[in-house]
Design an enzyme around this catalytic site. Structure first.
Site, mmCIF file in Angstrom:
data_model
loop_
_atom_site.group_PDB
_atom_site.id
_atom_site.type_symbol
_atom_site.label_atom_id
_atom_site.label_comp_id
_atom_site.label_asym_id
_atom_site.label_seq_id
_atom_site.Cartn_x
_atom_site.Cartn_y
_atom_site.Cartn_z
ATOM 1 N N GLU A 1 0.807 -1.236 0.000
ATOM 2 C CA GLU A 1 0.000 0.000 0.000
ATOM 3 C C GLU A 1 0.838 1.284 0.000
ATOM 4 O OE1 GLU A 1 -2.833 -0.305 3.208
ATOM 5 O OE2 GLU A 1 -3.736 -2.120 2.387
ATOM 6 N N ASN B 1 2.150 -5.132 -3.203
ATOM 7 C CA ASN B 1 0.743 -5.439 -2.919
ATOM 8 C C ASN B 1 -0.039 -4.161 -2.608
ATOM 9 O OD1 ASN B 1 -1.276 -7.532 -2.347
ATOM 10 N ND2 ASN B 1 -1.111 -6.927 -0.190
ATOM 11 N N HIS C 1 -10.311 -6.414 -2.046
ATOM 12 C CA HIS C 1 -11.361 -6.248 -1.039
ATOM 13 C C HIS C 1 -12.535 -5.611 -1.778
ATOM 14 C CE1 HIS C 1 -8.897 -7.439 2.310
ATOM 15 N NE2 HIS C 1 -7.939 -6.628 1.901
ATOM 16 N N GLU D 1 -6.111 -10.745 -1.300
ATOM 17 C CA GLU D 1 -6.897 -10.575 -0.063
ATOM 18 C C GLU D 1 -8.395 -10.518 -0.360
ATOM 19 O OE1 GLU D 1 -5.397 -7.298 2.310
ATOM 20 O OE2 GLU D 1 -3.316 -7.773 1.839
ATOM 21 N N ASP E 1 -12.221 -10.569 -0.497
ATOM 22 C CA ASP E 1 -13.429 -10.800 0.285
ATOM 23 C C ASP E 1 -14.515 -9.871 -0.232
ATOM 24 O OD1 ASP E 1 -12.430 -8.428 1.446
ATOM 25 O OD2 ASP E 1 -11.965 -9.385 3.369
HETATM 26 C C1 XIL Z 1 -5.800 -6.532 8.405
HETATM 27 C C2 XIL Z 1 -6.071 -7.738 9.288
HETATM 28 O O1 XIL Z 1 -6.968 -8.582 8.628
HETATM 29 C C3 XIL Z 1 -6.626 -7.283 10.610
HETATM 30 O O2 XIL Z 1 -6.751 -8.378 11.502
HETATM 31 C C4 XIL Z 1 -5.718 -6.217 11.222
HETATM 32 O O3 XIL Z 1 -6.316 -5.713 12.388
HETATM 33 C C5 XIL Z 1 -5.448 -5.093 10.263
HETATM 34 O O4 XIL Z 1 -4.937 -5.628 9.056
HETATM 35 N N1 XIL Z 1 -4.771 -4.763 3.759
HETATM 36 C C6 XIL Z 1 -3.725 -5.558 4.145
HETATM 37 C C7 XIL Z 1 -3.889 -6.464 5.302
HETATM 38 O O5 XIL Z 1 -2.695 -5.598 3.475
HETATM 39 O O6 XIL Z 1 -2.697 -6.637 6.021
HETATM 40 C C8 XIL Z 1 -4.970 -5.982 6.233
HETATM 41 O O7 XIL Z 1 -5.154 -6.973 7.232
HETATM 42 C C9 XIL Z 1 -6.224 -5.693 5.480
HETATM 43 C C10 XIL Z 1 -6.018 -4.617 4.464
#
Ligand code: XIL
Length: 347
Positions: free
Chosen positions: A148, A189, A225, A254, A256
């Site tokens: 990020e 990422n 996401h 990631e 969802d």
């Molecule tokens: C999130 C985790 O899922 C949580 O448990 C934590 O509190 C915060 O981080 N982008 C990412 C991940 O790259 O590392 C994040 O994970 C979600 C967003």
């Protein structure tokens, strides 16, 4: 021991011969399919462990390899949580993706408050990377080196890393990670870069310049996401195609999709969730550079989005039963017609 536990804990649906694990279906398409995992429930819920081991071929510690977990104080390394996940994955023949070295939201207080100058911080980062690489030597396949780092407007995100390490810190981070772990494939990422937009344009330019400079970057991770707005498969496809031409692997890292404001009965909402996830998988299958599809968790009960109730963003419900989205993924992976995978072919 784990094997016995798993067999006893296999849910009824998993015994049906028709239900082949996603990882088998994915392997036939040249893909790894994964999930983020946490030491709890992994260590204290056999059902979670069973589903993770059965369905997925790659595992990412959801938090356990973030900086504050690994090195909470200067020079003090804590590996318990990461060990639990990495050892589980290795014992079950799964690949591991390490997540993540440099992320602005996971910086321990001692670095934030530490007043280190550039040179001191460079050596702290290198030492941290070496520690991770040594601990899991031979056990990591991928490593999200930088997470990020680009803002939505396409500028470099204003982070401690940028301010203290300077504008070339991303290239440096990849170089250091490669020195520490020459056999691990290194990943950039980010989120919100799935479609062509200011952010994905900037990431594209960044990766192109890293490649041109022979900085060792192997893959780009798209977090995926998914929010209330429907992702446009054509745009995703076009974006993936241009990144693929840079000669990097593409990963969905990631995924969802919270039910959020999706409309209708519970069944209709789950069906819509399944359709939208399926659309992403179909695009992935149409782009050979996509090598990994990973979800940000195993079951709805343990999703990071579960703080808001009933978002149900994952493939398994709170009782570890596969949801319509699971069957949609399985079906997409099972289809044979390569040509029909092309979203531009108009199917
Ligand atoms: C999130 C985790 O899922 C949580 O448990 C934590 O509190 C915060 O981080 N982008 C990412 C991940 O790259 O590392 C994040 O994970 C979600 C967003």
């Amino acid at each position: 021991m784990a094997t016995t536990l798993m067999l006893n804990a296999s849910p009824a649906w998993a015994q049906s011969p028709a239900a082949r694990p996603l990882q088998e279906l994915a392997a036939q398409r040249g893909l790894l399919i994964g999930a983020a995992a946490a030491p709890r429930p992994l260590l204290d819920d056999q059902r979670y462990a069973a589903v993770l081991a059965r369905e997925f071929s790659i595992v990412t510690p959801e938090n356990a390899l973030k900086w504050p977990w690994v090195q909470p104080d200067p020079g003090r390394f804590t590996w318990q949580d990461a060990d639990a996940i990495v050892h589980f994955a290795v014992a079950h023949g799964q690949k591991v993706r390490a997540h993540t070295a440099l992320w602005h939201l996971a910086v321990p207080a001692w670095i934030v408050d530490g007043r280190y100058d550039t040179v001191a911080l460079q050596s702290i980062v290198q030492q941290h990377m070496r520690a991770v690489a040594q601990r899991y030597a031979g056990q990591l396949t991928y490593w999200d080196v930088v997470n990020e780092a680009v803002a939505d407007d396409g500028r470099l995100r204003d982070t401690l890393w940028l301010r203290k390490l300077g504008r070339d810190y991303i290239a440096q981070a990849f170089t250091w990670a490669h020195q520490a772990a020459p056999n691990v494939k290194l990943v950039y990422n980010d989120y919100g870069a799935e479609e062509p937009n200011a952010k994905s344009d900037a990431i594209y330019a960044l990766v192109r310049s890293l490649k041109a400079r022979r900085v060792p970057i192997a893959a780009v991770g798209f977090q995926m996401h998914l929010g209330p707005r429907r992702l446009d498969p054509q745009k995703l496809y076009a974006n993936f195609q241009r990144f693929a031409r840079l000669g990097v692997e593409l990963h969905v890292t990631e995924m969802d999709l919270p039910l959020g404001k999706l409309e209708g009965t519970p069944e209709q909402r789950l069906a819509e969730q399944a359709r939208r996830i399926r659309a992403v998988i179909d695009v992935c299958l149409a782009v050979p550079a996509v090598k990994v599809i990973q979800f940000w968790g195993v079951d709805d009960n343990h999703s990071w989005l579960n703080r808001e109730k009933q978002q149900s963003p994952l493939l398994f419900d709170t009782r570890y039963q596969p949801k319509p989205a699971y069957w949609a993924v399985a079906e997409a992976l099972t289809r044979h017609h390569a040509a029909a995978d092309d979203p531009e072919a108009g199917n």
